[in-house]
Write an enzyme that holds these catalytic residues in place. Sequence first.
Site, PDB file in Angstrom:
ATOM      1  CE  LYS A  62      -1.444   1.590   3.508  1.00  0.00           C
ATOM      2  NZ  LYS A  62      -1.488   2.135   5.496  1.00  0.00           N
ATOM      3  CB  THR A  63       3.413   2.293   1.406  1.00  0.00           C
ATOM      4  OG1 THR A  63       3.058   2.737   2.983  1.00  0.00           O
ATOM      5  CG2 THR A  63       4.437   3.919   2.245  1.00  0.00           C
ATOM      6  CG  ASP A 253      -2.136   5.387   4.426  1.00  0.00           C
ATOM      7  OD1 ASP A 253      -3.058   4.813   4.023  1.00  0.00           O
ATOM      8  OD2 ASP A 253      -1.235   6.154   5.101  1.00  0.00           O
ATOM      9  CD  GLU A 254      -3.412   2.697   7.582  1.00  0.00           C
ATOM     10  OE1 GLU A 254      -4.428   2.027   7.405  1.00  0.00           O
ATOM     11  OE2 GLU A 254      -2.523   1.939   7.168  1.00  0.00           O
ATOM     12  CD  GLN A 284      -4.976  -4.409   7.345  1.00  0.00           C
ATOM     13  OE1 GLN A 284      -4.008  -3.906   8.280  1.00  0.00           O
ATOM     14  NE2 GLN A 284      -4.809  -4.203   6.392  1.00  0.00           N
ATOM     15  NE  ARG A 637      -0.494  -6.370  11.256  1.00  0.00           N
ATOM     16  CZ  ARG A 637      -1.024  -5.973  10.147  1.00  0.00           C
ATOM     17  NH1 ARG A 637       0.174  -4.975   9.876  1.00  0.00           N
ATOM     18  NH2 ARG A 637      -1.320  -5.738   8.826  1.00  0.00           N
TER      19      ARG A 637
END
Length: 797
Positions: A62-63, A253-254, A284, A637
């Site tokens: 994503k980043t 973002d997010e 998430q 994670r």
Amino acid sequence: MILGFKLITNTFSKKPWELLFLNLKKTGADLDYLAGLNPQQRAAVENTKGPVMIVAGAGSGKTRVITFRVAHLIQTGTDPFNILVLTFTNKASKDMRERISKVVGAEAKNIWMGTFHSVFAKILRVEAEKIGYPNNFTIYDTDDSKSVIRAILKEMQLDDKLYAPNFVYGRISSAKNNLISWGEYQANDQIQAEDIQNKRPLLGQIYEQYAKRCFRAGAMDFDDLLFKTNILLKEHPDVLNKYQQKFRYLMVDEYQDTNFSQYTIVKKLAAAYQNICVVGDDAQSIYAFRGANIQNILNFERDYPDLKVYKLEQNYRSTQNIVDAASSIIANNKNQLEKNVFSENVPGDRIKVSRAFTDNEEGKLVAESIIQERSLKGYSYHDFAILYRTNAQSRAMEEGLRKLNIPYRIYGGTSFYQRKEIKDLIAYFRLTFNPKDEEAIKRVINYPKRGIGDTSIDKIIVAADQHNLTMWDVISNAHQYVDGRLANQLNDFSMMVQSFQAEAKKLDAYDSALFIAQHTGILKELYTDDSVEGRARYENIQELLNGIKEFAEREDIEEKGLDIFMQDVALLTNDDKDGDKNKDTVSLMTIHSAKGLEFKNVFIVGLEENLFPSQMSVNSRSDLEEERRLFYVAITRAEIKLTLTYATSRYRWGTLTNCEPSRFINEINPRFLELDVKPAKSNSFDGNFDVERKTWTSQPRDFFSKPKPAPGATASAPSARPKTTSLLAKAHIPSPGFSPSQPHEFQVGMEVEHEKFGFGKIVSLEGTLPDVKATVFFQGLGNKQLLLKFAKLMIVK
């Protein structure tokens, strides 16, 4: 010649990003950064016009996509001053800017990029006078805000236990995040009725006084940075138009973590050009407790019918087994965006599930597993993370790690024994056994508040110095050294400590600790604070007492006084520092703190009903689905190895409580699991390990009467798998022909079978038909209370 001069003039009139674009086009270098993207990532990067939603699964790059999309905008001619990128952490924005600069160079500095609060604070510095604030307004932190609230409560002569500052602050914060002013708060009948029902009818007036006092001081609190921005854009169309023209391209973002206030700002700013790109993953979304609204991402298409959606579904982080297990969990949520997350990494190990008998044993199990993995595979300590649902769970983990000399660091929190509430209670313990401990005196003499403030403490210190005495000498003989009310207060404090000393001589460690916790007022202080922070502190005190209870019941030590426990604590807490972040340490953290991080080896501990999922989340679908999303975040994670652990019993306020494994474990497709589950510790348990299912099954006829089979005895596994097979400790397989008996047939002493809990004996019956309640002892699980009309019990004999 004229033509050449014209070309030179045009070249020098170009803006820096346009020259960069020309040079890159000339050399073909603009394609380099796109070459490493997969087709879905590249499409999301190259489509820069109109509304776009990028649904980015865990570990999907994503980043990388966000940063390359911004770089692509610049390299195709967009002025970086016209780009706004909003993030949720300073770390994320810093990381993105550094990545963008590697592609476009110094122009990355000109992008408007940062957290919501930092970006809009910058705007408010320019525009604040339009809403009556000075441009150099002060930003209050949480402590500043609570100090203002305490002053207001004092002036209004309100009980600060009922109107706890933490609670009041949280209520005001929630109102602002939902764009409710103090006037609207007071005019809203539903809100007022709720406050009256909760016996806090004056919250609206406190909110009003708080807002007016902040305004008079030229101050904004953290929530005001968004709340006042909304007011600014709503009441001043010229300002809104100014920033709409400035920010022609927006990226968020997010986006699943945005609240109503953030959503409203973004929607207003994007209204003119609609070049808005939001990036996130509904799976998430885990911050509803602080105002995040998952509907912002689920309903994004309603706001932008021409929306283009790109799904980043390939997970580059984790093994196939981990990714597929996570997908099998999140599939149980009904309220979600459809996507098919997959991995092309190696299949990897199956997820290990381990059962411990107590939380202390769980800590030991995790520590031993870390030692074993390091020995076998050469991992460093920083390759391991231990994730838990609540901060209080860190105690057992920390003790397990310390006993094996494993270095660790509490991430995003404080070491258990360094938390304020723990240090406060331990200071009372220290004072009980050594009243000359002046640091302990200064820490707790006015906590909970008893009217002995800093001025009074100064008087005690002066008197002690003048007469060459200790502080305790002055306190325990207060009427000789100080006058009036202070002498009486110090005498009361002295008598309290002396009562602790007397009880500690008679009681074991746990009973002494509980007596002190109760009579200091610490338990009451934290119990009445119903904020999120207050509940966490209350749970931490409970956890400390649980640890002391376990100490008091140990069979390997003879002396079980609180002073002996304190010696152990002193050894545990000496040099107990979080340490250098660059050192090789195991990371301990809550799952909320772990979001955005990744580790080669992850342990998710405390997977028990009413702990994870939490007891407060199981009464509504939306809350339960958020807990499931939190579990999904925890699983994803892990890069290489994932271990899930649970305990069959935990101490809760000195009582050993039996625990059920979390429903979430049983929601994982069993083909992704490796069960490391031993039989319960019980002399009367008879069972066999089913190799096919990797679970233990009971032998019903022998449960109460027959002795255990001889060592090495085996039994053949059933030939067919039942339709419903529960894994782990609640993995009972109902007997053939299982049929529940009628409520009127049950009597005390009967042996019964439950389709989930297995075989047990009725201990007592209460009530009258049809609402008879039975207490049933199930081997390995302890007593359970069941309403017979719903229990589905079958009489065995």
